[in-house]
Design a protein around this motif. Sequence first.
Motif, mmCIF file in Angstrom:
data_model
loop_
_atom_site.group_PDB
_atom_site.id
_atom_site.type_symbol
_atom_site.label_atom_id
_atom_site.label_comp_id
_atom_site.label_asym_id
_atom_site.label_seq_id
_atom_site.Cartn_x
_atom_site.Cartn_y
_atom_site.Cartn_z
ATOM 1 N N ASN A 11 0.824 -1.204 0.000
ATOM 2 C CA ASN A 11 0.000 0.000 0.000
ATOM 3 C C ASN A 11 0.857 1.252 0.000
ATOM 4 O O ASN A 11 1.920 1.279 0.601
ATOM 5 C CB ASN A 11 -0.883 0.050 1.246
ATOM 6 C CG ASN A 11 -1.940 -1.007 1.235
ATOM 7 O OD1 ASN A 11 -1.655 -2.165 1.499
ATOM 8 N ND2 ASN A 11 -3.154 -0.630 0.918
ATOM 9 N N ASP A 13 -0.310 5.350 0.500
ATOM 10 C CA ASP A 13 -1.296 6.424 0.577
ATOM 11 C C ASP A 13 -0.542 7.662 0.986
ATOM 12 O O ASP A 13 -0.179 7.825 2.137
ATOM 13 C CB ASP A 13 -2.416 6.110 1.556
ATOM 14 C CG ASP A 13 -3.597 7.059 1.402
ATOM 15 O OD1 ASP A 13 -3.532 7.952 0.544
ATOM 16 O OD2 ASP A 13 -4.589 6.900 2.124
ATOM 17 N N SER A 28 6.684 6.416 -6.019
ATOM 18 C CA SER A 28 5.288 6.114 -6.351
ATOM 19 C C SER A 28 4.570 7.276 -7.006
ATOM 20 O O SER A 28 3.551 7.082 -7.661
ATOM 21 C CB SER A 28 4.517 5.716 -5.087
ATOM 22 O OG SER A 28 4.337 6.852 -4.240
ATOM 23 N N ILE A 31 -0.292 9.299 -4.649
ATOM 24 C CA ILE A 31 -1.378 8.336 -4.795
ATOM 25 C C ILE A 31 -2.365 8.573 -3.656
ATOM 26 O O ILE A 31 -1.965 8.744 -2.508
ATOM 27 C CB ILE A 31 -0.844 6.890 -4.713
ATOM 28 C CG1 ILE A 31 0.140 6.624 -5.842
ATOM 29 C CG2 ILE A 31 -1.986 5.891 -4.731
ATOM 30 C CD1 ILE A 31 0.843 5.287 -5.736
ATOM 31 N N PRO A 35 -4.635 2.529 -2.408
ATOM 32 C CA PRO A 35 -4.792 1.315 -3.221
ATOM 33 C C PRO A 35 -3.767 0.245 -2.868
ATOM 34 O O PRO A 35 -2.693 0.536 -2.343
ATOM 35 C CB PRO A 35 -4.547 1.822 -4.639
ATOM 36 C CG PRO A 35 -3.562 2.935 -4.442
ATOM 37 C CD PRO A 35 -3.984 3.607 -3.153
ATOM 38 N N LYS A 36 -4.099 -1.002 -3.156
ATOM 39 C CA LYS A 36 -3.142 -2.105 -3.108
ATOM 40 C C LYS A 36 -2.348 -2.046 -4.391
ATOM 41 O O LYS A 36 -2.906 -2.139 -5.474
ATOM 42 C CB LYS A 36 -3.859 -3.446 -3.020
ATOM 43 C CG LYS A 36 -4.267 -3.825 -1.638
ATOM 44 C CD LYS A 36 -3.063 -4.325 -0.920
ATOM 45 C CE LYS A 36 -3.411 -5.208 0.244
ATOM 46 N NZ LYS A 36 -2.248 -5.416 1.063
ATOM 47 N N LEU A 37 -1.038 -1.867 -4.319
ATOM 48 C CA LEU A 37 -0.236 -1.673 -5.518
ATOM 49 C C LEU A 37 0.353 -2.959 -6.082
ATOM 50 O O LEU A 37 0.469 -3.101 -7.291
ATOM 51 C CB LEU A 37 0.902 -0.691 -5.249
ATOM 52 C CG LEU A 37 0.496 0.737 -4.942
ATOM 53 C CD1 LEU A 37 1.733 1.608 -4.796
ATOM 54 C CD2 LEU A 37 -0.399 1.297 -6.022
ATOM 55 N N HIS A 38 0.790 -3.868 -5.240
ATOM 56 C CA HIS A 38 1.454 -5.095 -5.696
ATOM 57 C C HIS A 38 2.622 -4.777 -6.622
ATOM 58 O O HIS A 38 2.807 -5.411 -7.650
ATOM 59 C CB HIS A 38 0.464 -6.045 -6.387
ATOM 60 C CG HIS A 38 -0.700 -6.395 -5.540
ATOM 61 N ND1 HIS A 38 -0.602 -7.178 -4.417
ATOM 62 C CD2 HIS A 38 -2.008 -6.048 -5.640
ATOM 63 C CE1 HIS A 38 -1.785 -7.313 -3.859
ATOM 64 N NE2 HIS A 38 -2.653 -6.638 -4.575
ATOM 65 N N LYS A 39 3.424 -3.791 -6.246
ATOM 66 C CA LYS A 39 4.577 -3.369 -7.034
ATOM 67 C C LYS A 39 5.814 -4.089 -6.514
ATOM 68 O O LYS A 39 6.030 -4.175 -5.305
ATOM 69 C CB LYS A 39 4.751 -1.843 -6.918
ATOM 70 C CG LYS A 39 5.978 -1.292 -7.564
ATOM 71 C CD LYS A 39 5.906 -1.379 -9.065
ATOM 72 C CE LYS A 39 7.154 -0.755 -9.679
ATOM 73 N NZ LYS A 39 7.316 -1.092 -11.058
ATOM 74 N N TYR A 82 5.298 -2.524 2.999
ATOM 75 C CA TYR A 82 6.325 -3.068 2.117
ATOM 76 C C TYR A 82 7.008 -4.246 2.793
ATOM 77 O O TYR A 82 6.960 -4.397 4.019
ATOM 78 C CB TYR A 82 7.369 -2.010 1.725
ATOM 79 C CG TYR A 82 8.088 -1.366 2.884
ATOM 80 C CD1 TYR A 82 9.187 -1.980 3.489
ATOM 81 C CD2 TYR A 82 7.675 -0.145 3.387
ATOM 82 C CE1 TYR A 82 9.837 -1.390 4.556
ATOM 83 C CE2 TYR A 82 8.324 0.452 4.456
ATOM 84 C CZ TYR A 82 9.409 -0.176 5.028
ATOM 85 O OH TYR A 82 10.049 0.403 6.092
#
Length: 144
Positions: A11, A13, A28, A31, A35-39, A82
């Motif tokens: 995440n 934010d 990032s 943002i 949101p859930k980024l899954h980066k 993270y």
Amino acid sequence: MKKEYWIKVGNVDNRLVIYLNGEIIWDSGIIHDDPKLHKAVELTNLLRDGEHFHNELIFEGFNDTFRANGSEDDVAPWHFSYRVVELTLDGQGNVKEETDLIKPYDEKHYSNPNIRALNNRYIIKRKNGAFKVISNALSQQFAE
């Protein structure tokens, strides 16, 4: 077996900037709405490999003045999550094991706007053939 090192961002934010050895390796941008980024950001080829070198990994999270409803003086939410992981891959590139290099970070709070809400610093060094965190300093700013 091969080892790879990755940062997995969950995440963000407001804004998260990741530095390794003084260089920005991921930003990032701003943002909103958590949101859930899954980066995934690969560190493998960026880490200083020698046992006499250390690596400084910094996560800076910023809280801006965005308000869906309210004034700029209101507190604003921030959420950053993270993981820094070591992957063990077989000869075909399949993940056989995933190990956390640092304790996973997942914090959500409120703070005043226009501040650095998070400043987490880790020193990573190769010891006995594996990367280890040898020190860390975690800093968070909450609403007054």
